[in-house]
Scaffold this motif. Sequence first.
Motif, PDB file in Angstrom:
ATOM      1  N   GLU A 134      70.895 135.424  15.131  1.00 48.92           N
ATOM      2  CA  GLU A 134      71.038 136.814  15.582  1.00 48.92           C
ATOM      3  C   GLU A 134      69.683 137.392  15.995  1.00 48.92           C
ATOM      4  O   GLU A 134      69.598 138.172  16.954  1.00 48.92           O
ATOM      5  N   LEU A 135      68.622 137.001  15.277  1.00 48.20           N
ATOM      6  CA  LEU A 135      67.284 137.462  15.658  1.00 48.20           C
ATOM      7  C   LEU A 135      66.849 136.832  16.979  1.00 48.20           C
ATOM      8  O   LEU A 135      66.225 137.481  17.826  1.00 48.20           O
ATOM      9  N   LEU A 136      67.194 135.546  17.152  1.00 48.34           N
ATOM     10  CA  LEU A 136      66.831 134.850  18.391  1.00 48.34           C
ATOM     11  C   LEU A 136      67.472 135.516  19.600  1.00 48.34           C
ATOM     12  O   LEU A 136      66.880 135.569  20.683  1.00 48.34           O
ATOM     13  N   GLN A 163      58.627 142.306  12.456  1.00 44.42           N
ATOM     14  CA  GLN A 163      58.604 142.385  10.993  1.00 44.42           C
ATOM     15  C   GLN A 163      59.836 141.709  10.393  1.00 44.42           C
ATOM     16  O   GLN A 163      59.743 140.976   9.394  1.00 44.42           O
ATOM     17  N   LEU A 164      61.001 141.926  10.986  1.00 45.00           N
ATOM     18  CA  LEU A 164      62.233 141.313  10.479  1.00 45.00           C
ATOM     19  C   LEU A 164      62.175 139.794  10.604  1.00 45.00           C
ATOM     20  O   LEU A 164      62.633 139.059   9.712  1.00 45.00           O
ATOM     21  N   ILE A 165      61.603 139.313  11.708  1.00 42.73           N
ATOM     22  CA  ILE A 165      61.484 137.874  11.913  1.00 42.73           C
ATOM     23  C   ILE A 165      60.532 137.268  10.890  1.00 42.73           C
ATOM     24  O   ILE A 165      60.820 136.232  10.281  1.00 42.73           O
ATOM     25  N   ASP A 166      59.398 137.931  10.661  1.00 46.92           N
ATOM     26  CA  ASP A 166      58.449 137.445   9.647  1.00 46.92           C
ATOM     27  C   ASP A 166      59.110 137.392   8.270  1.00 46.92           C
ATOM     28  O   ASP A 166      58.959 136.409   7.533  1.00 46.92           O
ATOM     29  N   GLN A 167      59.801 138.450   7.931  1.00 47.64           N
ATOM     30  CA  GLN A 167      60.464 138.525   6.625  1.00 47.64           C
ATOM     31  C   GLN A 167      61.488 137.406   6.470  1.00 47.64           C
ATOM     32  O   GLN A 167      61.581 136.760   5.423  1.00 47.64           O
ATOM     33  N   THR A 168      62.254 137.153   7.524  1.00 46.88           N
ATOM     34  CA  THR A 168      63.283 136.112   7.471  1.00 46.88           C
ATOM     35  C   THR A 168      62.665 134.729   7.335  1.00 46.88           C
ATOM     36  O   THR A 168      63.098 133.916   6.505  1.00 46.88           O
ATOM     37  N   PRO A 214      59.874 131.120  20.220  1.00 43.91           N
ATOM     38  CA  PRO A 214      59.477 129.767  19.821  1.00 43.91           C
ATOM     39  C   PRO A 214      59.441 129.581  18.306  1.00 43.91           C
ATOM     40  O   PRO A 214      59.802 128.509  17.802  1.00 43.91           O
ATOM     41  N   ARG A 215      58.986 130.600  17.573  1.00 47.17           N
ATOM     42  CA  ARG A 215      58.937 130.479  16.107  1.00 47.17           C
ATOM     43  C   ARG A 215      60.332 130.306  15.524  1.00 47.17           C
ATOM     44  O   ARG A 215      60.571 129.469  14.646  1.00 47.17           O
ATOM     45  N   LEU A 216      61.286 131.090  16.020  1.00 51.95           N
ATOM     46  CA  LEU A 216      62.657 131.010  15.524  1.00 51.95           C
ATOM     47  C   LEU A 216      63.298 129.675  15.916  1.00 51.95           C
ATOM     48  O   LEU A 216      63.970 129.029  15.101  1.00 51.95           O
ATOM     49  N   ILE A 217      63.067 129.249  17.138  1.00 56.49           N
ATOM     50  CA  ILE A 217      63.658 127.987  17.596  1.00 56.49           C
ATOM     51  C   ILE A 217      63.113 126.824  16.778  1.00 56.49           C
ATOM     52  O   ILE A 217      63.862 125.923  16.376  1.00 56.49           O
ATOM     53  N   SER A 218      61.809 126.836  16.515  1.00 59.98           N
ATOM     54  CA  SER A 218      61.204 125.770  15.719  1.00 59.98           C
ATOM     55  C   SER A 218      61.810 125.699  14.319  1.00 59.98           C
ATOM     56  O   SER A 218      62.104 124.614  13.804  1.00 59.98           O
ATOM     57  N   ASP A 219      62.015 126.862  13.720  1.00 59.50           N
ATOM     58  CA  ASP A 219      62.566 126.864  12.362  1.00 59.50           C
ATOM     59  C   ASP A 219      64.044 126.496  12.365  1.00 59.50           C
ATOM     60  O   ASP A 219      64.551 125.889  11.413  1.00 59.50           O
ATOM     61  N   LEU A 220      64.756 126.865  13.419  1.00 62.86           N
ATOM     62  CA  LEU A 220      66.157 126.455  13.527  1.00 62.86           C
ATOM     63  C   LEU A 220      66.269 124.937  13.691  1.00 62.86           C
ATOM     64  O   LEU A 220      67.196 124.313  13.158  1.00 62.86           O
ATOM     65  N   GLU A 221      65.322 124.330  14.386  1.00 63.89           N
ATOM     66  CA  GLU A 221      65.315 122.876  14.498  1.00 63.89           C
ATOM     67  C   GLU A 221      65.125 122.241  13.133  1.00 63.89           C
ATOM     68  O   GLU A 221      65.711 121.197  12.820  1.00 63.89           O
ATOM     69  N   ARG A 222      64.292 122.859  12.307  1.00 69.96           N
ATOM     70  CA  ARG A 222      64.105 122.367  10.934  1.00 69.96           C
ATOM     71  C   ARG A 222      65.411 122.415  10.159  1.00 69.96           C
ATOM     72  O   ARG A 222      65.797 121.458   9.471  1.00 69.96           O
ATOM     73  N   LEU A 223      66.135 123.527  10.286  1.00 71.68           N
ATOM     74  CA  LEU A 223      67.387 123.687   9.549  1.00 71.68           C
ATOM     75  C   LEU A 223      68.469 122.749  10.065  1.00 71.68           C
ATOM     76  O   LEU A 223      69.321 122.289   9.297  1.00 71.68           O
ATOM     77  N   LYS A 224      68.438 122.439  11.351  1.00 70.48           N
ATOM     78  CA  LYS A 224      69.422 121.511  11.916  1.00 70.48           C
ATOM     79  C   LYS A 224      69.339 120.147  11.243  1.00 70.48           C
ATOM     80  O   LYS A 224      70.352 119.448  11.095  1.00 70.48           O
ATOM     81  N   ALA A 225      68.155 119.774  10.831  1.00 69.81           N
ATOM     82  CA  ALA A 225      67.954 118.457  10.233  1.00 69.81           C
ATOM     83  C   ALA A 225      68.422 118.385   8.786  1.00 69.81           C
ATOM     84  O   ALA A 225      68.463 117.301   8.203  1.00 69.81           O
ATOM     85  N   THR A 226      68.813 119.529   8.204  1.00 68.71           N
ATOM     86  CA  THR A 226      69.189 119.531   6.786  1.00 68.71           C
ATOM     87  C   THR A 226      70.620 119.099   6.541  1.00 68.71           C
ATOM     88  O   THR A 226      70.962 118.698   5.430  1.00 68.71           O
ATOM     89  N   SER A 227      71.500 119.195   7.553  1.00 67.49           N
ATOM     90  CA  SER A 227      72.882 118.729   7.384  1.00 67.49           C
ATOM     91  C   SER A 227      73.561 118.633   8.743  1.00 67.49           C
ATOM     92  O   SER A 227      73.179 119.328   9.693  1.00 67.49           O
ATOM     93  N   GLU A 228      74.590 117.779   8.810  1.00 67.10           N
ATOM     94  CA  GLU A 228      75.335 117.628  10.058  1.00 67.10           C
ATOM     95  C   GLU A 228      76.057 118.923  10.425  1.00 67.10           C
ATOM     96  O   GLU A 228      76.152 119.288  11.597  1.00 67.10           O
ATOM     97  N   GLN A 229      76.568 119.624   9.395  1.00 63.40           N
ATOM     98  CA  GLN A 229      77.301 120.859   9.660  1.00 63.40           C
ATOM     99  C   GLN A 229      76.370 121.915  10.257  1.00 63.40           C
ATOM    100  O   GLN A 229      76.705 122.563  11.246  1.00 63.40           O
ATOM    101  N   ARG A 230      75.169 122.068   9.661  1.00 62.72           N
ATOM    102  CA  ARG A 230      74.227 123.046  10.196  1.00 62.72           C
ATOM    103  C   ARG A 230      73.785 122.664  11.608  1.00 62.72           C
ATOM    104  O   ARG A 230      73.592 123.525  12.475  1.00 62.72           O
ATOM    105  N   ASP A 231      73.612 121.368  11.824  1.00 66.63           N
ATOM    106  CA  ASP A 231      73.220 120.900  13.152  1.00 66.63           C
ATOM    107  C   ASP A 231      74.243 121.366  14.186  1.00 66.63           C
ATOM    108  O   ASP A 231      73.885 121.904  15.247  1.00 66.63           O
ATOM    109  N   GLU A 232      75.532 121.179  13.884  1.00 65.59           N
ATOM    110  CA  GLU A 232      76.578 121.586  14.821  1.00 65.59           C
ATOM    111  C   GLU A 232      76.596 123.094  15.013  1.00 65.59           C
ATOM    112  O   GLU A 232      76.664 123.592  16.143  1.00 65.59           O
TER     113      GLU A 232
END
Length: 549
Positions: free
Chosen positions: A506-508, A488-493, A517-535
């Motif tokens: 922290e959820l991962l 439920q927390l993962i869905d909400q996030t 896999p759902r969390l990793i996929s979404d984290l990959e999306r966020l990595k592409a939004t900025s160099e800082q987030r990627d790091e």
Amino acid sequence: MSTPIIPSHLRPHVAPQHYEDYTPTDHAVWRYVMRLNLNTLQDTAHPAYLEGLAASGISPERIPDVREMTANLSRGGWGTVAVDGLIPGVAFFDFQGHGLLPIATDIRKVDNILYTPAPDILHEAAGHAPILMNPVYAEFVRRFGEIGAHAFNHKAEHDVFKALKKLTIVKESPFSTPADIEQAEIELAETRTHVKGISEANEISRLFWWTVEFGLIGDIDNPQIYGAGLLSSVGESRHCLTDAVVKHPFSLEKALATKHDVTSMQKELFVCESFEQLRDALEEFAQSMSYIRGGIHGLTKAVESGNLSTLVFDSGLSLVGVPETQDIHDSLHLVKLTGPTALAANGEVLTGQGLADHPEGFTFLHGKELNEVLMQVKIGERLDWAEGNVRVTGNITAIQNVNGNRALIVLEAATLANDGKTMTMDRMELIVGDITSAFPGTEVEALKPIPETVEFERIERPLTAADPIFEVVREIREGRAGRERLPQLIDQTLVQLPDAWLLRLELLELADEVDQPRLISDLERLKATSEQRDELITRGMALLDVVHQ
């Protein structure tokens, strides 16, 4: 060992920690930085840091209570005090000179997790405190504090400090806009244009920056980290060891000549050979300072500061006031102090020489020839002495000694002529001796200004939608809540908090094979939004791989 006592003149800088105000996100920021740094620093930090981290009792799991830190650091003769962000340099050094580590208790925002110009508890507690458990380094820092507390600054540097403090506050405030930050940066740049030359305070701040804050140690080709600014930053701790940062062999002269920028990552650093080399360099620097050199050098620095200062003469006499002007006639100096002034010796105000006795200031002559004459005069004689355009006359009615040394000659029915202008006085006091020391403020307790009561503004960070989830995640991790709540927390996030990359990490850490896999996929999306987030995300995920092994 006992905990050092906070001197009364430093107490106004001490602020409550308000531990209950830390949000679940704040604790998550602390945990992310600490765990990442511990993993990174295992092979790159000086051993004294890693050993001290365990001894200091600092946990990577949650923000420390400053009072509990004192209980651990007291074994090494140190204490801690909570302060409200950036404090004046002289106070910062004075705390350390008394064996007290000032700790700014705010914590950086998630957006500034790589680096923040504002002093925060990650920097102060996780960066400075652990290595103080090493006795050689701890003594070096304490000595740094003693010396720094005696450093003169320039008048204009007061405005620079105010502008810099404003910038650090604005950058960490959750309510600041980009326009607010830009305006604060413009104001800081403007105030810096009014600073001419380099003061003692500026020099020792540079030395502190390139050593205690951002120092490397050992082999220049493979150095270890000991500087708190590097140890406490997930960005700097890696960046500093790359080829992007120029490494210089430590040199006192070069360190003092190298400017530093508190608003961005470092482009160059200094590598010392040992803590003993730093100790020797610090003592070498101290010999150049007014509080050791004294003389006209010290007098000039006191005038330039525009603040309450102490001039110590070789008799043991101290003159405490605000030196305002210094007129020079060849080797003779006519010095005027403004406002209430006092004369003291051995930590006590001399009888009849208190602030009330000199409410409008004090004027004295300082020169080699005059001093030679004053060493020979006797009570009952008449003084009639001149050098250049200055002439002093009067009846010698008293000679006062300090510690067995001639210190003060009292004239009655006196005159002081200077450039054709004559001033008549019923009583004139001439100080005997050379200036052996000059430093800001006073060490005479009775002459210290009454500390102003400081009202610290309490700005509570607003809770975000992520905070309740962070809190439940912590409860699950600590066994205080069941893992059945995770889906439920993962869905909400994933649905409601599209930018919460730290929460996803922290959820991962707790997720099962179905939800990972759902969390990793979404984290990959966020990595592409900025160099800082990627790091940040890449390093956080790598850390989880280590944890899961």
